[in-house]
Structure formats: C-alpha cells, structure tokens
Write a protein that holds these residues in place. Structure first.
Motif, PDB file in Angstrom:
ATOM      1  N   MET A   1      41.774  28.684  39.342  1.00  0.00           N
ATOM      2  CA  MET A   1      40.971  29.512  40.231  1.00  0.00           C
ATOM      3  C   MET A   1      39.742  30.009  39.480  1.00  0.00           C
ATOM      4  N   SER A   2      38.776  30.458  40.214  1.00  0.00           N
ATOM      5  CA  SER A   2      37.529  30.899  39.600  1.00  0.00           C
ATOM      6  C   SER A   2      37.530  32.408  39.391  1.00  0.00           C
ATOM      7  N   GLY A   3      38.447  32.885  38.593  1.00  0.00           N
ATOM      8  CA  GLY A   3      38.462  34.287  38.246  1.00  0.00           C
ATOM      9  C   GLY A   3      39.095  35.172  39.307  1.00  0.00           C
ATOM     10  N   PRO A   4      39.081  36.490  39.080  1.00  0.00           N
ATOM     11  CA  PRO A   4      39.686  37.418  40.045  1.00  0.00           C
ATOM     12  C   PRO A   4      38.860  37.509  41.321  1.00  0.00           C
ATOM     13  N   HIS A   5      39.531  37.679  42.426  1.00  0.00           N
ATOM     14  CA  HIS A   5      38.860  37.801  43.714  1.00  0.00           C
ATOM     15  C   HIS A   5      38.715  39.281  44.036  1.00  0.00           C
ATOM     16  N   VAL A   6      37.484  39.749  43.942  1.00  0.00           N
ATOM     17  CA  VAL A   6      37.174  41.167  44.099  1.00  0.00           C
ATOM     18  C   VAL A   6      37.207  41.530  45.578  1.00  0.00           C
ATOM     19  N   ILE A   7      37.923  42.606  45.900  1.00  0.00           N
ATOM     20  CA  ILE A   7      37.958  43.113  47.273  1.00  0.00           C
ATOM     21  C   ILE A   7      36.753  44.012  47.492  1.00  0.00           C
ATOM     22  N   ARG A   8      36.661  45.069  46.699  1.00  0.00           N
ATOM     23  CA  ARG A   8      35.518  45.966  46.771  1.00  0.00           C
ATOM     24  C   ARG A   8      35.529  46.826  45.517  1.00  0.00           C
ATOM     25  N   GLY A   9      34.373  46.999  44.925  1.00  0.00           N
ATOM     26  CA  GLY A   9      34.277  47.823  43.720  1.00  0.00           C
ATOM     27  C   GLY A   9      35.013  47.175  42.560  1.00  0.00           C
ATOM     28  N   SER A  10      35.918  47.910  41.945  1.00  0.00           N
ATOM     29  CA  SER A  10      36.664  47.381  40.802  1.00  0.00           C
ATOM     30  C   SER A  10      38.053  46.888  41.201  1.00  0.00           C
ATOM     31  N   VAL A  11      38.373  46.935  42.493  1.00  0.00           N
ATOM     32  CA  VAL A  11      39.698  46.503  42.962  1.00  0.00           C
ATOM     33  C   VAL A  11      39.661  45.007  43.249  1.00  0.00           C
ATOM     34  N   SER A  12      40.607  44.269  42.659  1.00  0.00           N
ATOM     35  CA  SER A  12      40.662  42.827  42.874  1.00  0.00           C
ATOM     36  C   SER A  12      42.105  42.397  43.143  1.00  0.00           C
ATOM     37  N   LEU A  13      42.242  41.187  43.650  1.00  0.00           N
ATOM     38  CA  LEU A  13      43.566  40.641  43.949  1.00  0.00           C
ATOM     39  C   LEU A  13      44.205  40.136  42.657  1.00  0.00           C
ATOM     40  N   PRO A  14      45.385  40.618  42.305  1.00  0.00           N
ATOM     41  CA  PRO A  14      46.042  40.106  41.102  1.00  0.00           C
ATOM     42  C   PRO A  14      46.621  38.718  41.374  1.00  0.00           C
TER      43      PRO A  14
END
Length: 142
Positions: A1-14
């Motif tokens: 995958m191409s890195g973490p998928h950011v939801i908004r701000g600093s929150v991303s999908l683990p």
C-alpha cells in the motif's frame, strides 16, 4: 500500500485493522480475467477500533448505521483490472467515507428578519402589476 490513509488531520487508518478479501471480479478485464482475483473487499471494524477519537467514532457509527453489519464497514472495488489499483481505490473510498462521516455537523442557520423596506417594495410592485393587468381587461377596450 502507499502509506497510511489519512482520514483528517493526524488521524489515519491503521493497516493492522484493515481486513482484505479478494474475489473474482465481474468488472473490466481481458485475457485471464476469470482466473485472477481482482475484486477487492475492504472491511474495517468501526465499532471495535481504537484509532478514532471517541467523538468521531460515535458520530461515524450514527451516520453510517445503515451501511454497518455488526459494526463492520465494508467497501468493494472492482473498477480496475489490477488488484493493486483496486486495493488503492477501496482504501481511498473507505478513508473518504470515514472523513465525511466524522465531519462536525454544520452550524445551525440563524433565521434572519426580512427588512421592512424590501417587503414594502415587493407589495408595491405586486399592486402595480395587478393595476397593469386590470387595465388590460376593461370591457370598453376595442
């Protein structure tokens, strides 16, 4: 995958909380399309995740209630021939769905009062238009 998928701000999908499943796609393809597992089903346990702040999680559970099955959100992608591109598409869709569901509610509209001058002008124009129409329907007009 191409890195973490950011939801908004600093929150991303683990990545550890994402469950992937692959199956044969009915979408576009050519030779070997019936033998390659290119459809992607991405599952995310929204009810059990600790990655989202509690307020966001509560908001998402409420807004996505019709899409959840036992607290799990499922996204499918079979747009591309490549399994890799379908994985990317599914992850982006999931992140966008969660970003929209966790967004704060819009500010309530404050009702405003119509200024008296505008209302009077509107009534004056209505009366003038009525007079014009009444003038057209007189019986002695020939």
């Amino acid at each position: 995958m191409s890195g973490p998928h950011v939801i908004r701000g600093s929150v991303s999908l683990p990545e550890a909380e994402l469950m992937w499943r692959f199956s044969r796609s009915s979408g576009p393809g050519g030779q070997h399309v019936n033998t390659s597992d290119s459809q992607v089903e991405l599952r995310f346990d929204l009810a059990g995740t600790e990655a989202l702040p509690p307020v966001w999680k509560e908001r998402a559970l409420e807004r996505l209630a019709s899409r959840l099955v036992d607290g799990v959100l499922t996204v499918r992608a079979s747009d591309h021939r490549s399994q890799w591109r379908n994985r990317e598409t599914a992850a982006v869709r999931l992140a966008a769905l969660l970003a929209e569901a966790t967004a704060p509610p819009p500010k309530p509209r404050r009702p405003t009062k119509i200024p008296r001058g505008i209302n009077e002008r509107r009534l004056r124009q209505k009366k003038q238009r009525g007079e014009t129409k009444r003038g057209r329907s007189s019986r002695d007009w020939t």
